[in-house]
Scaffold this motif. Structure first.
Motif, PDB file in Angstrom:
ATOM      1  N   ILE A 351       0.836  -1.200   0.000  1.00  0.00           N
ATOM      2  CA  ILE A 351       0.000   0.000   0.000  1.00  0.00           C
ATOM      3  C   ILE A 351       0.872   1.252   0.000  1.00  0.00           C
ATOM      4  CG2 ILE A 351      -1.663   1.339   1.344  1.00  0.00           C
ATOM      5  CD1 ILE A 351      -2.883  -1.029  -0.087  1.00  0.00           C
ATOM      6  N   ALA A 352       1.968   1.230   0.750  1.00  0.00           N
ATOM      7  CA  ALA A 352       2.853   2.393   0.813  1.00  0.00           C
ATOM      8  C   ALA A 352       3.439   2.704  -0.565  1.00  0.00           C
ATOM      9  CB  ALA A 352       3.976   2.142   1.821  1.00  0.00           C
ATOM     10  N   VAL A 353       3.824   1.668  -1.319  1.00  0.00           N
ATOM     11  CA  VAL A 353       4.368   1.881  -2.668  1.00  0.00           C
ATOM     12  C   VAL A 353       3.326   2.562  -3.551  1.00  0.00           C
ATOM     13  CG1 VAL A 353       5.105   0.709  -4.790  1.00  0.00           C
ATOM     14  CG2 VAL A 353       6.035  -0.009  -2.584  1.00  0.00           C
ATOM     15  N   LEU A 354       2.095   2.081  -3.501  1.00  0.00           N
ATOM     16  CA  LEU A 354       1.046   2.635  -4.365  1.00  0.00           C
ATOM     17  C   LEU A 354       0.634   4.037  -3.931  1.00  0.00           C
ATOM     18  CD1 LEU A 354      -1.178  -0.514  -4.991  1.00  0.00           C
ATOM     19  CD2 LEU A 354       0.474   0.555  -6.538  1.00  0.00           C
ATOM     20  N   GLU A 355       0.633   4.286  -2.650  1.00  0.00           N
ATOM     21  CA  GLU A 355       0.273   5.634  -2.190  1.00  0.00           C
ATOM     22  C   GLU A 355       1.335   6.654  -2.617  1.00  0.00           C
ATOM     23  OE1 GLU A 355      -2.507   4.667   1.730  1.00  0.00           O
ATOM     24  OE2 GLU A 355      -0.347   5.029   1.995  1.00  0.00           O
ATOM     25  N   ARG A 356       2.608   6.261  -2.548  1.00  0.00           N
ATOM     26  CA  ARG A 356       3.655   7.158  -3.038  1.00  0.00           C
ATOM     27  C   ARG A 356       3.534   7.359  -4.549  1.00  0.00           C
ATOM     28  NH1 ARG A 356       6.891   4.142   0.584  1.00  0.00           N
ATOM     29  NH2 ARG A 356       7.702   2.879  -1.148  1.00  0.00           N
ATOM     30  N   LEU A 357       3.188   6.295  -5.242  1.00  0.00           N
ATOM     31  CA  LEU A 357       3.047   6.383  -6.691  1.00  0.00           C
ATOM     32  C   LEU A 357       1.867   7.280  -7.071  1.00  0.00           C
ATOM     33  CD1 LEU A 357       4.382   5.227  -9.243  1.00  0.00           C
ATOM     34  CD2 LEU A 357       2.654   3.406  -9.218  1.00  0.00           C
TER      35      LEU A 357
END
Length: 588
Positions: A351-357
């Motif tokens: 989720i953290a990767v996608l939120e940063r993206l």
């Protein structure tokens, strides 16, 4: 099997033959004990790091064993280590063993060193990777050696070969463009005299657009992109469109030279093999493409995706991270990395990767769609809905493929008890893709459960069943809908069919038990409820099933304040309980 598939199947045949010979080779390795067994276990699960380590130890003891050598090559190529795979391949050739995989590595090494004459000599000596690879790589080797006319003849020969025309024509067009003959390249792309326009992948479309731009035909290139991908483009295609629209003459750089061309061969073959051969075998070709062209991001993405499929999540995420942050396909790599994290049960990191993206690439609908899908799978419906909202707001035009986003948002609305919004999304999905079975089934089943719009609901479910007669969930919806309408005898056939299609599904078995109860088949009802319990239903459902086993379906419905079963079958089914008899199925 089509001729094309027959040709591709030949590529995998040698690998299968090598695997079949494993028992014989195994007899030669009994003295290797721990290292051999550990290596076999590691390669069997595609754990390339461990396999490379254990095979290295085993080869110290038995450096001429063909199975050990070939699997060591596979392990090193799986890690993307051509430099370490090549000496093992040479060692295997020295034993006299004929290995397609060793040949692939030796050929890749030749091409990486731009040893075109050496590659041609190997082909003349009979070395082979497979008919498609041999023909295309030989043509690019002739191109690299400076014999352009012979190279074009070789590409044309591949294009004329049975089962291989599309591959040959594509590479013939790339070679013409790389040599500066854009008119000849476009003639091939457009189909030439017979007008059979080539069907292109994303990379092929970029190549053709670059060729058209070189010919001063930017408007045609823009139309090509619009007709194929519409208005919603990824960053790479959007940048290409902007350059074309500005009147810029875009250089042809998809394939710059013979080494790039050979890399494209391996990438093309890997793409064709994906889904046709084992992922571990396909990976050899995508890794070869990477070795020849380290900036081949599409090959990197393919390798990472294959590793993900093989459940090598750490190696997959490491491979995804090789895509530069400023590359137009960076968001694709990050989406893949997030999904690999999720599959390895590292959900917070995913989720953290996608939120940063979403912060850096928030103009890409796919980023928000992927985030919404992941949150929905985690049952975080209230968080998923806004992600879908952002994706839908970014659509500049309505396209058929957008149905799935409305469908997904409809599900999150429904799970949040926001039925009007859910129904609107489901109907929008059907407007975009009329007759879509999954949507028809979900909406129809929902109406049945709510006891609303029952005639329309049953029509929807029947249409879904007609489209997907072998879908257990959809057939279950039809049987359950008939049950909810009190048409119990009609429901039996469909529910039994659903249970055949989904024999270990707790909901389907539970439903079948209810239908059996409704027609008076109490022993069978109890049997199905017990089966449903054995398949680990949700806790709330399990509690309800246990209650039905204790007191019968009629009593449970009464306790829930639900309408009773009706009809002769239902009255017969509940007679013993009503008269103070034994609970359901306790007939001795």
């Amino acid at each position: 099997m089509t001729q094309r598939r027959a040709a591709l199947f030949a590529l995998a045949l040698a690998a299968a033959a090598a695997a079949a010979a494993a028992p014989v080779a195994a007899q030669q390795t009994r003295g290797l004990a721990g290292s051999y067994l550990a290596a076999r276990a590691a390669i069997g699960t595609n754990d390339y790091e461990a396999a490379a380590r254990y095979y290295a130890r085993a080869l110290i003891r038995d450096g001429r064993n063909p199975e050990l050598l070939q699997n060591a090559i596979v392990a090193q190529m799986g890690l993307g280590n051509l430099a370490r795979a090549e000496p093992i391949a040479r060692q295997m050739r020295a034993t006299g063993a004929d290995s397609q995989i060793a040949n692939l590595v030796l050929l890749t090494d030749r091409l990486a060193r731009e040893d075109w004459s050496g590659a041609l000599e190997d082909f003349e000596a009979g070395m082979s990777v497979g008919p498609l690879v041999d023909g295309l790589v030989e043509a690019w080797a002739r191109y690299g050696a400076g014999d352009i006319d012979a190279a074009h003849d070789a590409f044309d020969a591949v294009a004329d070969a049975t089962g291989m025309p599309a591959f040959g024509r594509y590479h013939a067009a790339l070679a013409r463009a790389a040599a500066g003959d854009m008119a000849a390249a476009e003639e091939i792309f457009s189909g030439g005299a017979d007008g059979s326009e080539m069907r292109l992948t994303r990379r092929g479309l970029i190549a053709r657009a670059q060729v058209l731009s070189q010919l001063g035909r930017n408007e045609e290139a823009l139309s090509l992109i619009a007709d194929t991908f519409g208005a919603d483009l990824d960053p790479g295609l959007a940048a290409l469109r902007a350059r074309l629209a500005a009147g810029e003459t875009v250089p042809f750089d998809l394939v710059r030279d013979a080494r790039d061309g050979a890399a494209e061969v391996f990438f093309t073959v890997a793409g064709a093999l994906r889904g046709e051969a084992q992922s571990s075998y396909t990976l050899l070709y995508s890794r070869a493409a990477e070795a020849l062209r380290p900036d081949h991001v599409d090959a990197i993405l393919l390798s990472a995706g294959l590793l993900d499929q093989m459940e090598q999540y750490a190696l997959a995420t490491e491979t995804y991270q090789r895509v530069p942050r400023d590359h137009p396909r960076f968001h694709v790599a990050e989406i893949g990395r997030a999904e690999a994290f999720e599959r390895s049960e590292r959900e917070d990191e995913a989720i953290a990767v996608l939120e940063r993206l979403a912060e850096t690439h928030g103009d890409q609908p796919i980023v928000h769609i992927t985030l919404g899908d992941m949150l929905r799978r985690m049952e975080r419906y209230a968080d998923a809905t806004p992600a879908y909202d952002r994706a839908i707001a970014l659509f500049t035009e309505e396209r058929e493929e957008h149905w799935v986003v409305h469908f997904a948002r409809g599900i999150t609305h429904e799970r949040e008890d926001q039925w009007p919004q859910a129904e609107a999304d489901f109907r929008k999905a059907l407007e975009l893709n009329p007759g879509q079975p999954s949507v028809l089934n979900y909406l129809g089943y929902s109406f049945v459960e709510m006891q609303e719009n029952l005639d329309e609901a049953m029509d929807m479910i029947r249409e879904a069943v007609a489209a997907r007669p072998d879908s257990g969930h959809i057939v279950d919806s039809l049987g359950w809908g008939l049950y909810r309408l009190g048409r119990y005898e009609e429901a039996v056939e469909h529910m039994e069919r659903a249970a055949e299609l989904l024999p270990v599904d707790p909901i389907v078995n539970d439903h079948l038990g209810d239908v059996y109860w409704a027609v008076g088949r109490r022993i069978e009802a109890r049997f199905q409820w017990n089966r449903a319990l054995s398949f680990e239903p949700e806790p709330e459902e399990a509690e309800r099933i246990r209650r039905k086993l204790e007191v019968g379906l009629d009593r449970v419905l009464a306790e829930e304040g639900a309408p009773p079963l009706h009809g002769d079958e239902a009255r017969s089914a509940g007679a013993d309980i009503a008269d103070g008899g034994t609970p359901a199925g306790d007939d001795g």
